[in-house]
Design a protein around this motif. Structure first.
Motif, PDB file in Angstrom:
ATOM      1  N   THR A  81       8.565   1.287   1.979  1.00  0.00           N
ATOM      2  CA  THR A  81       8.205   2.415   2.839  1.00  0.00           C
ATOM      3  C   THR A  81       6.818   2.231   3.452  1.00  0.00           C
ATOM      4  O   THR A  81       6.632   2.476   4.644  1.00  0.00           O
ATOM      5  CB  THR A  81       8.269   3.732   2.045  1.00  0.00           C
ATOM      6  OG1 THR A  81       9.562   3.850   1.453  1.00  0.00           O
ATOM      7  CG2 THR A  81       8.032   4.918   2.943  1.00  0.00           C
ATOM      8  N   LYS A  82       5.864   1.787   2.662  1.00  0.00           N
ATOM      9  CA  LYS A  82       4.505   1.578   3.175  1.00  0.00           C
ATOM     10  C   LYS A  82       4.476   0.509   4.264  1.00  0.00           C
ATOM     11  O   LYS A  82       3.873   0.697   5.315  1.00  0.00           O
ATOM     12  CB  LYS A  82       3.562   1.159   2.042  1.00  0.00           C
ATOM     13  CG  LYS A  82       3.221   2.246   1.081  1.00  0.00           C
ATOM     14  CD  LYS A  82       2.314   1.711  -0.017  1.00  0.00           C
ATOM     15  CE  LYS A  82       2.121   2.754  -1.097  1.00  0.00           C
ATOM     16  NZ  LYS A  82       1.353   2.235  -2.225  1.00  0.00           N
ATOM     17  N   ILE A  83       5.115  -0.597   3.996  1.00  0.00           N
ATOM     18  CA  ILE A  83       5.078  -1.708   4.950  1.00  0.00           C
ATOM     19  C   ILE A  83       5.926  -1.386   6.176  1.00  0.00           C
ATOM     20  O   ILE A  83       5.557  -1.751   7.296  1.00  0.00           O
ATOM     21  CB  ILE A  83       5.511  -3.025   4.278  1.00  0.00           C
ATOM     22  CG1 ILE A  83       4.594  -3.330   3.083  1.00  0.00           C
ATOM     23  CG2 ILE A  83       5.513  -4.169   5.263  1.00  0.00           C
ATOM     24  CD1 ILE A  83       3.109  -3.433   3.420  1.00  0.00           C
ATOM     25  N   LEU A  84       7.031  -0.685   5.994  1.00  0.00           N
ATOM     26  CA  LEU A  84       7.833  -0.253   7.144  1.00  0.00           C
ATOM     27  C   LEU A  84       7.000   0.664   8.034  1.00  0.00           C
ATOM     28  O   LEU A  84       6.993   0.508   9.266  1.00  0.00           O
ATOM     29  CB  LEU A  84       9.107   0.460   6.693  1.00  0.00           C
ATOM     30  CG  LEU A  84       9.984   1.035   7.800  1.00  0.00           C
ATOM     31  CD1 LEU A  84      10.513  -0.066   8.704  1.00  0.00           C
ATOM     32  CD2 LEU A  84      11.137   1.826   7.204  1.00  0.00           C
ATOM     33  N   SER A  85       6.298   1.599   7.424  1.00  0.00           N
ATOM     34  CA  SER A  85       5.440   2.503   8.196  1.00  0.00           C
ATOM     35  C   SER A  85       4.382   1.722   8.968  1.00  0.00           C
ATOM     36  O   SER A  85       4.126   2.000  10.146  1.00  0.00           O
ATOM     37  CB  SER A  85       4.764   3.512   7.276  1.00  0.00           C
ATOM     38  OG  SER A  85       5.715   4.309   6.639  1.00  0.00           O
ATOM     39  N   PHE A  86       3.782   0.741   8.321  1.00  0.00           N
ATOM     40  CA  PHE A  86       2.766  -0.069   8.988  1.00  0.00           C
ATOM     41  C   PHE A  86       3.359  -0.842  10.167  1.00  0.00           C
ATOM     42  O   PHE A  86       2.761  -0.899  11.246  1.00  0.00           O
ATOM     43  CB  PHE A  86       2.103  -1.040   8.004  1.00  0.00           C
ATOM     44  CG  PHE A  86       1.099  -1.934   8.654  1.00  0.00           C
ATOM     45  CD1 PHE A  86      -0.153  -1.446   9.004  1.00  0.00           C
ATOM     46  CD2 PHE A  86       1.412  -3.246   8.958  1.00  0.00           C
ATOM     47  CE1 PHE A  86      -1.087  -2.269   9.630  1.00  0.00           C
ATOM     48  CE2 PHE A  86       0.498  -4.071   9.587  1.00  0.00           C
ATOM     49  CZ  PHE A  86      -0.764  -3.581   9.923  1.00  0.00           C
ATOM     50  N   SER A  87       4.545  -1.418   9.974  1.00  0.00           N
ATOM     51  CA  SER A  87       5.157  -2.198  11.059  1.00  0.00           C
ATOM     52  C   SER A  87       5.535  -1.299  12.241  1.00  0.00           C
ATOM     53  O   SER A  87       5.408  -1.705  13.399  1.00  0.00           O
ATOM     54  CB  SER A  87       6.372  -2.994  10.567  1.00  0.00           C
ATOM     55  OG  SER A  87       7.452  -2.164  10.249  1.00  0.00           O
ATOM     56  N   ILE A 118       8.523  -5.362  15.396  1.00  0.00           N
ATOM     57  CA  ILE A 118       9.989  -5.341  15.450  1.00  0.00           C
ATOM     58  C   ILE A 118      10.573  -6.126  14.282  1.00  0.00           C
ATOM     59  O   ILE A 118      11.506  -5.671  13.620  1.00  0.00           O
ATOM     60  CB  ILE A 118      10.496  -5.912  16.793  1.00  0.00           C
ATOM     61  CG1 ILE A 118      10.145  -4.981  17.947  1.00  0.00           C
ATOM     62  CG2 ILE A 118      12.009  -6.152  16.751  1.00  0.00           C
ATOM     63  CD1 ILE A 118      10.441  -5.567  19.326  1.00  0.00           C
ATOM     64  N   GLY A 119      10.025  -7.292  14.028  1.00  0.00           N
ATOM     65  CA  GLY A 119      10.521  -8.122  12.924  1.00  0.00           C
ATOM     66  C   GLY A 119      10.411  -7.414  11.586  1.00  0.00           C
ATOM     67  O   GLY A 119      11.326  -7.486  10.762  1.00  0.00           O
ATOM     68  N   GLY A 120       9.306  -6.717  11.377  1.00  0.00           N
ATOM     69  CA  GLY A 120       9.145  -5.973  10.133  1.00  0.00           C
ATOM     70  C   GLY A 120      10.152  -4.854  10.006  1.00  0.00           C
ATOM     71  O   GLY A 120      10.761  -4.654   8.947  1.00  0.00           O
TER      72      GLY A 120
END
Length: 148
Positions: A81-87, A118-120
């Motif tokens: 969730t954290k990394i998705l939010s950042f991407s 987009i890749g993330g």
């Protein structure tokens, strides 16, 4: 294979993850789709050669490839969730900044950064849906995401 038990009231969570992932895929696809239409105007406004214009889409694609690996590794380590939010934030900010650019090099860099975002989103969004949905429904859920 044993069926997984799900807590009562989780149906909303499943639907929310699916809708979120579908909308993410749709936004990312729309970005690439619109780029193909506005590339003619970018070529004219920036005075680009065909090769330079092609490099804009190439930079985005390379960014997507690298972003999927980098953000996938980070998501496994720090949480999806954290990394998705950042991407998503990275994608949104770079897309916003793109409309104020008057320099080809900066535009090229921003397209690469957009590709990273987009890749993330692609990999992490699909992983979240896969982890959320029951095994007997995963294929259907991920099919909907792919259609996004």
């Amino acid at each position: 294979m044993a069926k997984e038990k799900h807590v009562e009231g989780e149906a909303d969570h499943y639907i929310k993850t699916l809708i979120g992932a579908v909308l993410g895929y749709a936004a990312d696809g729309l970005d690439m789709f619109l780029l193909s239409f506005i590339l003619v105007f970018i070529i004219k406004d920036f005075g680009l050669t065909i090769a330079e214009a092609g490099n804009l889409t190439l930079a985005t694609t390379i960014g997507m490839w690298i972003g999927s690996y980098i953000f996938g590794l980070l998501a496994d380590k720090y949480g999806r969730t954290k990394i998705l939010s950042f991407s998503i934030i990275l994608f949104a900010v770079a897309t916003f900044l793109m409309y104020f650019v008057d320099n080809y090099t900066v535009l090229l860099v921003l397209r690469f950064i957009i590709g990273l975002g987009i890749g993330g989103e692609f990999g992490i969004g699909m992983a979240i849906v896969t982890e959320t949905w029951a095994p007997d429904m995963r294929a259907r859920a991920t099919s909907w995401v792919a259609l996004g």
